[in-house]
Design a protein around this motif. Structure first.
Motif, PDB file in Angstrom:
ATOM      1  N   PHE A  27       0.823  -1.213   0.000  1.00 56.96           N
ATOM      2  CA  PHE A  27       0.000   0.000   0.000  1.00 56.96           C
ATOM      3  C   PHE A  27       0.851   1.254   0.000  1.00 56.96           C
ATOM      4  O   PHE A  27       0.554   2.215  -0.682  1.00 56.96           O
ATOM      5  N   ARG A  28       1.921   1.241   0.795  1.00 55.96           N
ATOM      6  CA  ARG A  28       2.775   2.420   0.896  1.00 55.96           C
ATOM      7  C   ARG A  28       4.171   2.131   0.342  1.00 55.96           C
ATOM      8  O   ARG A  28       5.177   2.262   1.044  1.00 55.96           O
ATOM      9  N   LEU A  29       4.237   1.736  -0.915  1.00 55.82           N
ATOM     10  CA  LEU A  29       5.543   1.469  -1.513  1.00 55.82           C
ATOM     11  C   LEU A  29       6.419   2.711  -1.484  1.00 55.82           C
ATOM     12  O   LEU A  29       7.651   2.604  -1.389  1.00 55.82           O
ATOM     13  N   ASP A  30       5.808   3.887  -1.510  1.00 55.42           N
ATOM     14  CA  ASP A  30       6.591   5.127  -1.515  1.00 55.42           C
ATOM     15  C   ASP A  30       7.262   5.397  -0.174  1.00 55.42           C
ATOM     16  O   ASP A  30       7.930   6.415   0.000  1.00 55.42           O
ATOM     17  N   SER A  31       7.095   4.505   0.779  1.00 56.01           N
ATOM     18  CA  SER A  31       7.805   4.609   2.052  1.00 56.01           C
ATOM     19  C   SER A  31       9.129   3.858   2.039  1.00 56.01           C
ATOM     20  O   SER A  31       9.901   3.946   3.002  1.00 56.01           O
ATOM     21  N   TYR A  32       9.394   3.132   0.971  1.00 57.71           N
ATOM     22  CA  TYR A  32      10.534   2.217   0.945  1.00 57.71           C
ATOM     23  C   TYR A  32      11.525   2.522  -0.183  1.00 57.71           C
ATOM     24  O   TYR A  32      11.121   2.817  -1.310  1.00 57.71           O
ATOM     25  N   ASN A  33      12.797   2.406   0.141  1.00 57.65           N
ATOM     26  CA  ASN A  33      13.808   2.304  -0.913  1.00 57.65           C
ATOM     27  C   ASN A  33      13.679   0.915  -1.526  1.00 57.65           C
ATOM     28  O   ASN A  33      13.405  -0.064  -0.811  1.00 57.65           O
ATOM     29  N   CYS A  50      19.901   0.609  -5.959  1.00 61.98           N
ATOM     30  CA  CYS A  50      18.954   0.953  -4.904  1.00 61.98           C
ATOM     31  C   CYS A  50      18.433   2.350  -5.213  1.00 61.98           C
ATOM     32  O   CYS A  50      19.231   3.259  -5.499  1.00 61.98           O
ATOM     33  N   ILE A  51      17.121   2.505  -5.192  1.00 58.76           N
ATOM     34  CA  ILE A  51      16.524   3.807  -5.457  1.00 58.76           C
ATOM     35  C   ILE A  51      15.772   4.248  -4.211  1.00 58.76           C
ATOM     36  O   ILE A  51      15.063   3.454  -3.581  1.00 58.76           O
ATOM     37  N   SER A  52      15.917   5.518  -3.862  1.00 61.52           N
ATOM     38  CA  SER A  52      15.267   6.026  -2.659  1.00 61.52           C
ATOM     39  C   SER A  52      13.753   6.013  -2.816  1.00 61.52           C
ATOM     40  O   SER A  52      13.220   5.896  -3.931  1.00 61.52           O
ATOM     41  N   ASN A  53      13.043   6.145  -1.707  1.00 66.54           N
ATOM     42  CA  ASN A  53      11.579   6.048  -1.729  1.00 66.54           C
ATOM     43  C   ASN A  53      10.954   7.091  -2.646  1.00 66.54           C
ATOM     44  O   ASN A  53       9.944   6.819  -3.299  1.00 66.54           O
ATOM     45  N   SER A  54      11.544   8.272  -2.730  1.00 67.56           N
ATOM     46  CA  SER A  54      11.010   9.324  -3.593  1.00 67.56           C
ATOM     47  C   SER A  54      11.508   9.203  -5.030  1.00 67.56           C
ATOM     48  O   SER A  54      10.969   9.837  -5.935  1.00 67.56           O
ATOM     49  N   THR A  98      13.513  -4.446  -0.701  1.00 61.44           N
ATOM     50  CA  THR A  98      13.764  -3.143  -0.097  1.00 61.44           C
ATOM     51  C   THR A  98      15.234  -3.073   0.306  1.00 61.44           C
ATOM     52  O   THR A  98      15.857  -4.099   0.596  1.00 61.44           O
ATOM     53  N   CYS A  99      15.797  -1.870   0.301  1.00 66.24           N
ATOM     54  CA  CYS A  99      17.255  -1.751   0.406  1.00 66.24           C
ATOM     55  C   CYS A  99      17.650  -0.531   1.223  1.00 66.24           C
ATOM     56  O   CYS A  99      16.839   0.346   1.511  1.00 66.24           O
ATOM     57  N   PHE A 100      18.934  -0.476   1.576  1.00 63.14           N
ATOM     58  CA  PHE A 100      19.519   0.708   2.164  1.00 63.14           C
ATOM     59  C   PHE A 100      20.965   0.804   1.719  1.00 63.14           C
ATOM     60  O   PHE A 100      21.561  -0.187   1.274  1.00 63.14           O
ATOM     61  N   TYR A 101      21.501   1.990   1.822  1.00 66.59           N
ATOM     62  CA  TYR A 101      22.871   2.245   1.389  1.00 66.59           C
ATOM     63  C   TYR A 101      23.688   2.615   2.613  1.00 66.59           C
ATOM     64  O   TYR A 101      23.338   3.535   3.358  1.00 66.59           O
ATOM     65  N   TYR A 102      24.753   1.872   2.849  1.00 68.11           N
ATOM     66  CA  TYR A 102      25.533   2.080   4.064  1.00 68.11           C
ATOM     67  C   TYR A 102      26.982   1.767   3.786  1.00 68.11           C
ATOM     68  O   TYR A 102      27.302   0.716   3.235  1.00 68.11           O
ATOM     69  N   ARG A 103      27.847   2.684   4.131  1.00 69.87           N
ATOM     70  CA  ARG A 103      29.283   2.495   3.956  1.00 69.87           C
ATOM     71  C   ARG A 103      29.624   2.064   2.543  1.00 69.87           C
ATOM     72  O   ARG A 103      30.329   1.079   2.324  1.00 69.87           O
TER      73      ARG A 103
END
Length: 123
Positions: A27-33, A50-54, A98-103
């Protein structure tokens, strides 16, 4: 965790292009990378993008930088991966997560993979 259905894979010659799609019923895919990951035969899963939520920020692995581009349409709950100048080493099953970018690295939030879509680059 968010579930995805990947599509668009196939057989393509070296130098060719493919566009992969990733659909979600979240429902809220725009909340997730959202990221693309791949697994080549006999290898571990590898992060691709990886693409940011926006959609404002994108990250790519060094192996695909300059050749692949990810985008998203939050209204349609879709994420895309445009793959150009494909190489045989791009052959793999491609997954969304879903993803995140770290180091300086892309990471999957959860390593729970769907069916993926198979890409084969061969002449």
């Amino acid at each position: 965790q968010v579930q995805f259905v990947e599509s668009g894979g196939g057989l393509v010659q070296p130098g060719g292009s493919l566009r992969l799609s990733c659909a979600s019923s979240e429902f809220r895919l725009d909340s997730y990378n959202v990221g693309w990951f791949r697994q080549a035969p006999g290898k571990e899963h590898e992060a691709v993008s990886c693409i940011s939520n926006s959609g404002d920020t994108t990250y790519y692995s060094d192996s695909v930088k300059g050749r692949f581009a990810t985008s998203r349409d939050n209204a349609k709950k879709m994420v895309y991966l445009q793959m150009n100048s494909l190489k045989p080493e791009d052959t793999a099953v491609y997954y969304c997560a879903t993803c995140f970018y770290y180091r300086d690295h892309i990471h999957a939030d959860f390593e729970a993979w769907g069916e993926g879509t198979r890409v084969t680059v061969s002449s």
